[in-house]
Design an enzyme around this catalytic site. Structure first.
Site, PDB file in Angstrom:
ATOM      1  N   ARG A 122       0.853  -1.187   0.000  1.00 46.99           N
ATOM      2  CA  ARG A 122       0.000   0.000   0.000  1.00 46.99           C
ATOM      3  C   ARG A 122       0.885   1.232   0.000  1.00 46.99           C
ATOM      4  O   ARG A 122       1.710   1.409   0.887  1.00 46.99           O
ATOM      5  CB  ARG A 122      -0.925   0.029   1.228  1.00 46.99           C
ATOM      6  CG  ARG A 122      -2.171   0.919   1.024  1.00 46.99           C
ATOM      7  CD  ARG A 122      -2.991   1.066   2.308  1.00 46.99           C
ATOM      8  NE  ARG A 122      -2.242   1.826   3.262  1.00 46.99           N
ATOM      9  CZ  ARG A 122      -2.226   1.585   4.589  1.00 46.99           C
ATOM     10  NH1 ARG A 122      -2.924   0.604   5.109  1.00 46.99           N
ATOM     11  NH2 ARG A 122      -1.495   2.342   5.381  1.00 46.99           N
ATOM     12  N   GLU A 140       4.533   7.065   2.812  1.00 46.51           N
ATOM     13  CA  GLU A 140       5.359   5.865   2.987  1.00 46.51           C
ATOM     14  C   GLU A 140       4.832   4.766   2.070  1.00 46.51           C
ATOM     15  O   GLU A 140       3.718   4.856   1.544  1.00 46.51           O
ATOM     16  CB  GLU A 140       5.358   5.384   4.443  1.00 46.51           C
ATOM     17  CG  GLU A 140       3.987   4.936   4.926  1.00 46.51           C
ATOM     18  CD  GLU A 140       4.021   4.088   6.196  1.00 46.51           C
ATOM     19  OE1 GLU A 140       5.085   3.579   6.566  1.00 46.51           O
ATOM     20  OE2 GLU A 140       2.947   3.905   6.792  1.00 46.51           O
ATOM     21  N   ASN A 142       4.131   0.746   2.217  1.00 52.81           N
ATOM     22  CA  ASN A 142       4.006  -0.366   3.163  1.00 52.81           C
ATOM     23  C   ASN A 142       4.197  -1.700   2.455  1.00 52.81           C
ATOM     24  O   ASN A 142       3.521  -1.968   1.451  1.00 52.81           O
ATOM     25  CB  ASN A 142       2.615  -0.347   3.803  1.00 52.81           C
ATOM     26  CG  ASN A 142       2.370   0.931   4.587  1.00 52.81           C
ATOM     27  OD1 ASN A 142       2.849   1.094   5.694  1.00 52.81           O
ATOM     28  ND2 ASN A 142       1.636   1.869   3.989  1.00 52.81           N
ATOM     29  N   SER A 147      -3.024  -2.800   5.997  1.00 48.53           N
ATOM     30  CA  SER A 147      -4.371  -3.168   6.420  1.00 48.53           C
ATOM     31  C   SER A 147      -5.446  -2.234   5.883  1.00 48.53           C
ATOM     32  O   SER A 147      -5.172  -1.274   5.181  1.00 48.53           O
ATOM     33  CB  SER A 147      -4.418  -3.248   7.940  1.00 48.53           C
ATOM     34  OG  SER A 147      -4.060  -2.016   8.490  1.00 48.53           O
ATOM     35  N   LYS A 306      11.606   2.676   6.514  1.00 46.74           N
ATOM     36  CA  LYS A 306      11.621   4.100   6.151  1.00 46.74           C
ATOM     37  C   LYS A 306      13.017   4.539   5.728  1.00 46.74           C
ATOM     38  O   LYS A 306      13.172   5.448   4.924  1.00 46.74           O
ATOM     39  CB  LYS A 306      11.062   4.917   7.305  1.00 46.74           C
ATOM     40  CG  LYS A 306       9.571   4.608   7.502  1.00 46.74           C
ATOM     41  CD  LYS A 306       8.898   5.413   8.569  1.00 46.74           C
ATOM     42  CE  LYS A 306       7.394   5.212   8.525  1.00 46.74           C
ATOM     43  NZ  LYS A 306       6.945   3.936   9.106  1.00 46.74           N
ATOM     44  N   LYS A 363      11.084  10.537  11.856  1.00 51.03           N
ATOM     45  CA  LYS A 363      10.472   9.198  11.922  1.00 51.03           C
ATOM     46  C   LYS A 363      11.495   8.133  12.321  1.00 51.03           C
ATOM     47  O   LYS A 363      12.549   8.030  11.720  1.00 51.03           O
ATOM     48  CB  LYS A 363       9.905   8.796  10.549  1.00 51.03           C
ATOM     49  CG  LYS A 363       8.859   9.725  10.010  1.00 51.03           C
ATOM     50  CD  LYS A 363       8.214   9.102   8.762  1.00 51.03           C
ATOM     51  CE  LYS A 363       7.235  10.060   8.126  1.00 51.03           C
ATOM     52  NZ  LYS A 363       6.532   9.420   6.990  1.00 51.03           N
ATOM     53  N   GLU A 367       6.468   1.010  12.330  1.00 49.12           N
ATOM     54  CA  GLU A 367       5.219   0.984  11.580  1.00 49.12           C
ATOM     55  C   GLU A 367       4.085   0.950  12.586  1.00 49.12           C
ATOM     56  O   GLU A 367       4.270   0.549  13.723  1.00 49.12           O
ATOM     57  CB  GLU A 367       5.134  -0.286  10.719  1.00 49.12           C
ATOM     58  CG  GLU A 367       6.296  -0.492   9.771  1.00 49.12           C
ATOM     59  CD  GLU A 367       6.341   0.544   8.679  1.00 49.12           C
ATOM     60  OE1 GLU A 367       5.274   1.075   8.313  1.00 49.12           O
ATOM     61  OE2 GLU A 367       7.440   0.861   8.211  1.00 49.12           O
ATOM     62  N   GLY A 368       2.908   1.367  12.134  1.00 45.51           N
ATOM     63  CA  GLY A 368       1.729   1.151  12.962  1.00 45.51           C
ATOM     64  C   GLY A 368       1.170   2.402  13.611  1.00 45.51           C
ATOM     65  O   GLY A 368       0.161   2.340  14.298  1.00 45.51           O
ATOM     66  N   ARG A 450      -8.088   7.290   4.530  1.00 45.54           N
ATOM     67  CA  ARG A 450      -8.197   7.498   5.979  1.00 45.54           C
ATOM     68  C   ARG A 450      -8.247   8.991   6.227  1.00 45.54           C
ATOM     69  O   ARG A 450      -7.458   9.743   5.650  1.00 45.54           O
ATOM     70  CB  ARG A 450      -6.982   6.931   6.709  1.00 45.54           C
ATOM     71  CG  ARG A 450      -7.036   5.435   6.875  1.00 45.54           C
ATOM     72  CD  ARG A 450      -5.737   4.932   7.451  1.00 45.54           C
ATOM     73  NE  ARG A 450      -4.628   5.301   6.575  1.00 45.54           N
ATOM     74  CZ  ARG A 450      -3.353   5.114   6.873  1.00 45.54           C
ATOM     75  NH1 ARG A 450      -3.017   4.590   8.032  1.00 45.54           N
ATOM     76  NH2 ARG A 450      -2.408   5.450   6.020  1.00 45.54           N
TER      77      ARG A 450
HETATM   78  P1  ADP Z   1       3.468   4.643  10.189  1.00 47.91           P
HETATM   79  O1  ADP Z   1       4.351   3.562   9.702  1.00 47.91           O
HETATM   80  O2  ADP Z   1       3.439   4.760  11.665  1.00 47.91           O
HETATM   81  O3  ADP Z   1       2.113   4.569   9.555  1.00 47.91           O
HETATM   82  P2  ADP Z   1       3.831   7.064   8.602  1.00 47.91           P
HETATM   83  O4  ADP Z   1       5.072   7.418   7.893  1.00 47.91           O
HETATM   84  O5  ADP Z   1       2.705   6.608   7.744  1.00 47.91           O
HETATM   85  O6  ADP Z   1       4.192   5.986   9.716  1.00 47.91           O
HETATM   86  O7  ADP Z   1       3.370   8.298   9.473  1.00 47.91           O
HETATM   87  C1  ADP Z   1       2.187   8.251  10.266  1.00 47.91           C
HETATM   88  C2  ADP Z   1       1.286   9.443   9.955  1.00 47.91           C
HETATM   89  O8  ADP Z   1       2.000  10.673  10.164  1.00 47.91           O
HETATM   90  C3  ADP Z   1       0.798   9.515   8.526  1.00 47.91           C
HETATM   91  O9  ADP Z   1      -0.350   8.721   8.350  1.00 47.91           O
HETATM   92  C4  ADP Z   1       0.533  10.999   8.347  1.00 47.91           C
HETATM   93  O10 ADP Z   1      -0.730  11.348   8.902  1.00 47.91           O
HETATM   94  C5  ADP Z   1       1.618  11.634   9.195  1.00 47.91           C
HETATM   95  N1  ADP Z   1       2.795  11.949   8.358  1.00 47.91           N
HETATM   96  C6  ADP Z   1       3.838  11.143   8.103  1.00 47.91           C
HETATM   97  N2  ADP Z   1       4.727  11.736   7.280  1.00 47.91           N
HETATM   98  C7  ADP Z   1       4.235  12.938   6.993  1.00 47.91           C
HETATM   99  C8  ADP Z   1       4.696  14.045   6.188  1.00 47.91           C
HETATM  100  N3  ADP Z   1       5.856  13.988   5.538  1.00 47.91           N
HETATM  101  N4  ADP Z   1       3.920  15.147   6.128  1.00 47.91           N
HETATM  102  C9  ADP Z   1       2.763  15.225   6.808  1.00 47.91           C
HETATM  103  N5  ADP Z   1       2.280  14.231   7.587  1.00 47.91           N
HETATM  104  C10 ADP Z   1       2.996  13.098   7.687  1.00 47.91           C
HETATM  105 MG    MG Z   2       1.509   4.983   7.675  1.00 47.22          MG
END
Ligand code: ADP
Ligand code: MG
Length: 474
Positions: A122, A140, A142, A147, A306, A363, A367-368, A450
């Site tokens: 995804r 990101e 996945n 899910s 990441k 970051k 994940e999660g 989402r």
């Molecule tokens: P995870 O693996 O925990 O899902 P993500 O990289 O998807 O990690 O980050 C979690 C959430 O943080 C994302 O769903 C988004 O809402 C926010 N986020 C992550 N990166 C960014 C970014 N570069 N700009 C704005 N919001 C972000």
């Molecule tokens: Mg995410």
């Protein structure tokens, strides 16, 4: 784009009440649900009241480049030396990643029993309104336990039902063409079925490896029921249960309670929280040593780190692994920096954190949801982290979605309206021979939207931040 002045439509109080009760009942009746605390109980998953607007051209763009991302990540996962190098760059700073890599080395020393690998992927995007024209930027990619495919199909069904039955009033916006049905559940199951077929034993099982006490079980059940309709049987086990319920034949055929397993589908194992004791690692090792097809393989799991996303943001490597598609993919990349001590990029990252942290998110390799550090909190947070652990983090430019889009989210019987941010995830699957590189299948498989309020940084539904939504293409 539609904004808070024009969307969502305003309804009279009685129409609003009817809309909300219709949504809740259709969601419950159609299985847009998660497990509740009550024994054998379920509640509807948090849902938006209306589908959120998304520019059609950008939605279509995200769908169109999905298979290019599959190619990129298959090529990365096939390049063990590259992954070894990136893991080495993290220099043990992230123990979980190091341990997954160590398990790969253990399994490889014995000989990889199954050349085929399945990826259920995804690719997540936010709209970015920072530049001259609206764009999609990748949050990101996945590669493990992606899910909400099952519930995403249900959420589109809920919104389409409400539109069809006139619950959204007489607005001309809610057409069938603007609100496409979402085939995620069916199409993701088709990926698992393709792997099952390639394994070649008709009555072998697909084993869903799940978290104990999983609340998002119905999301997984929808994939199971789609598989069952196609004649493929599913069983579920936790990592700990795998140590007692699973066994290997001499030729490393995997058996679950004696029955042959064709495909191991991980809906856990992406976070150290899934490995509270050595037993869970033992469980994963049994599965990994087997000749069942894994979704994903250990290298594909690692390819979703990441840190890999950050390294791929560099042009040379992207061209190496994505070929002609590289420029199309690069258009969706935000700036990402490593925090390594010695590199020039690492120095640049430290400078950015010192001068303009408000433009960045930090970051860890997690994940999660719920793990990131935002904006002004970054300097203070990093000061609390031992410098030798910094290489386990990446620094990413914040994507800036439009701030004036509104919707309402209905959760546990209460509705809240406000300005929202929607994250689009495009699903797909790929089945390939990890030794020869031959691709047996690579297909799109629907999407996920989402939605969270603008005052919440994170968007994870399971982590309690967001809601499941569908698209209103505009
Ligand atoms: P995870 O693996 O925990 O899902 P993500 O990289 O998807 O990690 O980050 C979690 C959430 O943080 C994302 O769903 C988004 O809402 C926010 N986020 C992550 N990166 C960014 C970014 N570069 N700009 C704005 N919001 C972000
Ligand atoms: Mg995410």
């Amino acid at each position: 784009m539609l904004n808070q002045d024009t969307y969502p439509p305003t309804l009279a109080a009685d129409e609003q009440a009817l809309l909300e009760s219709s949504l809740v009942d259709y969601a419950l009746a159609s299985g847009a649900v998660v497990r509740s605390d009550a024994a054998a109980g379920a509640v509807h998953v948090p849902l938006t009241l209306f589908p959120s607007p998304f520019p059609r051209a950008l939605f279509e763009r995200a769908v169109a480049i999905q298979k290019d991302f599959h190619t990129l990540y298959m090529n990365v996962a096939n390049d063990e030396a590259f992954i070894a190098d990136v893991v080495a760059q993290m220099d043990g700073a992230d123990e979980f990643t190091a341990r997954v890599w160590a398990m790969y080395e253990t399994v490889k020393a014995e000989g990889i029993a199954q050349p085929l690998g399945l990826g259920i992927f995804r690719s997540d995007y936010l709209l970015d309104f920072k530049g001259a024209a609206p764009a999609i930027k990748q949050v990101e990619f996945n590669t493990i336990s992606a899910s909400f495919g099952g519930l995403s199909t249900r959420a589109a069904g809920v919104h389409r039902h409400l539109a069809r039955t006139g619950r959204y009033g007489d607005s001309p916006l809610f057409t069938d063409a603007a609100m496409p049905a979402n085939p995620a559940a069916r199409d993701l199951a088709a990926g698992l079925a393709a792997a099952h077929k390639a394994y070649g034993v008709a009555d072998a099982l697909v084993l869903f490896v799940v978290q104990p006490g999983e609340r998002n079980a119905f999301d997984q059940r929808w994939l199971e029921y789609e598989l069952a309709d196609g004649g493929v049987a599913v069983r579920r086990a936790t990592l700990a249960e795998a140590t007692t319920l699973c066994a290997l034949d001499a030729d490393r055929t995997l058996r679950f309670r004696g029955r042959e397993v064709a495909v191991v589908y991980y809906r856990c194992a992406y976070t150290p929280d899934d490995f509270p004791t050595e037993t869970e690692w033992d469980g994963r090792l049994v599965l990994e040593r087997s000749r069942a097809i894994k979704c994903p393989t250990l290298l594909t799991h690692l390819a979703g780190a990441k840190k890999i996303q950050q390294v791929l943001a560099g042009e040379t490597l992207l061209a190496k692994y994505a070929g002609d598609a590289a420029p199309r993919l690069a258009e969706t990349f935000a700036d990402i920096f490593p925090l390594t001590a010695t590199s020039a990029e690492g120095a640049r990252a430290r400078e950015l954190i010192a001068t303009c942290p408000e433009r960045y998110v930090l970051k860890p390799q997690r994940e999660g949801g719920g793990n990131n550090v935002y904006r002004d909190k970054i300097p203070e947070f990093l000061a609390s982290v031992a410098p030798e652990k910094w290489s386990g983090y990446i620094l990413m430019e914040l994507i800036e979605p439009p701030a004036d889009v509104a919707n309402a989210i209905i959760r546990a019987g209460s509705t809240r309206s406000g300005n929202i941010i929607s994250e689009l995830g495009i699903f797909g699957w790929a089945l390939w021979d990890t030794t020869s590189g031959a691709v047996l299948g690579s297909e799109n498989a629907g999407w996920l939207v989402r939605t969270k309020f603008t005052d919440s940084e994170e968007g994870g539904v399971a982590a309690g931040f967001g809601s499941v939504d569908s698209v209103l293409l505009v």
